[in-house]
Design an enzyme around this catalytic site. Structure first.
Site, mmCIF file in Angstrom:
data_model
loop_
_atom_site.group_PDB
_atom_site.id
_atom_site.type_symbol
_atom_site.label_atom_id
_atom_site.label_comp_id
_atom_site.label_asym_id
_atom_site.label_seq_id
_atom_site.Cartn_x
_atom_site.Cartn_y
_atom_site.Cartn_z
ATOM 1 N N ASP A 1 -2.087 -3.809 7.519
ATOM 2 C CA ASP A 1 -3.335 -3.650 7.153
ATOM 3 C C ASP A 1 -4.486 -4.137 7.995
ATOM 4 O OD1 ASP A 1 -1.958 -3.806 4.490
ATOM 5 O OD2 ASP A 1 -1.663 -5.573 4.612
HETATM 6 N N1 URA Z 1 3.200 -6.211 5.177
HETATM 7 C C1 URA Z 1 1.692 -6.617 4.734
HETATM 8 O O1 URA Z 1 1.472 -7.687 3.705
HETATM 9 N N2 URA Z 1 0.399 -6.176 5.004
HETATM 10 C C2 URA Z 1 0.740 -5.379 6.593
HETATM 11 O O2 URA Z 1 0.076 -4.791 7.018
HETATM 12 C C3 URA Z 1 2.160 -5.175 7.052
HETATM 13 C C4 URA Z 1 3.639 -5.349 5.760
#
Ligand code: URA
Length: 241
Positions: free
Chosen positions: A102
């Site tokens: 993310d």
């Molecule tokens: N889990 C998440 O919540 N976000 C990420 O970017 C990777 C794993």
């Protein structure tokens, strides 16, 4: 392949490769070579400043992704992507990230030109493990560890059993490690939220046992060593090309 091209495969420009060669920093099979035009044979070992050069056709990079950057090769709205952090001479044809983090998540991102390797490392079939460190709200305890072990019911899927390791637990915040072998959207955030602990910060530490190099600060990157590349191909069940 010409020796100067092999030296440039370490991520330096042709000009820098020439300088390394004339400085005597390059050896071929243990002997210093200053001739950039020399043609390498299969099986030759090239070292630059004592480091083995990966002569395989693919390039693999690890990056410590900073927050605020998209995991994509480009963005139509012009937002910064992990590719924008790389210098021009490292934006190899076909280079792309392995999976996604993310925008607000930091830590290990692999980039590779080998699409089959990338595909296998993220394929749910292979169940490759990733380790995250999370700071979350509230006090984590053994009941949370048990719930992770049992597999959590989320709104649209049941997360596979996962390991939760509590590093520090306080009333207002806890620090933990989460080991997951799948990669659904917002997976770790959703898992911690489902047990009542919204994530405040999340960082990925490792993929398939390959750890983020601690010397890379956020935004920095480096090529994988041949040993690290071997490990990824082995975990992906692929012959190294
Ligand atoms: N889990 C998440 O919540 N976000 C990420 O970017 C990777 C794993």
């Amino acid at each position: 392949m010409r020796l100067d091209k092999a030296v440039a495969m370490t991520g330096v420009s042709r000009k820098q490769a020439k300088a390394l060669l004339s400085r005597g920093a390059v050896t071929v099979n243990g002997k210093v070579s200053t001739d950039g035009a020399a043609i390498l044979s299969a099986g030759d070992e090239v070292l630059v400043n004592g480091q083995r050069v990966d002569l395989s056709p693919h390039r693999h990079i690890m990056m410590n992704k900073p927050a605020g950057v998209l995991t994509a090769t480009s963005d139509a709205r012009g937002e910064d992507t992990v590719m924008d952090l790389l210098p021009e001479n490292m934006r190899f044809k076909d280079l792309g990230p392995v999976g996604r983090l993310d925008r607000d998540v930091t830590g290990l991102i692999l980039l590779t030109t080998d699409g089959e390797l990338a595909h296998r490392l993220i394929s749910p079939k292979r169940g490759i493990e990733k380790r995250y460190t999370a700071l979350c709200e509230g006090r984590l305890d053994e009941s949370d560890v048990l719930m992770f072990e049992q597999g959590l019911e989320l709104s649209d899927f049941t997360a596979k059993p996962a390991r939760l390791e509590i590093l520090d637990a306080k009333d207002d915040q806890s620090l933990c490690r989460v080991y997951v072998s799948e990669g659904k959207f917002h997976q770790v955030k959703r898992m911690l939220l489902s047990v009542g602990h919204p994530v405040l910060r999340l960082r990925r530490d490792s993929i398939a046992g390959l750890m983020l190099d601690q010397s890379l600060t956020e935004g920095q990157f480096r090529f994988l060593t041949p040993e690290e590349t071997d490990l990824l191909y082995e975990r992906a069940g692929l012959e190294k090309p």
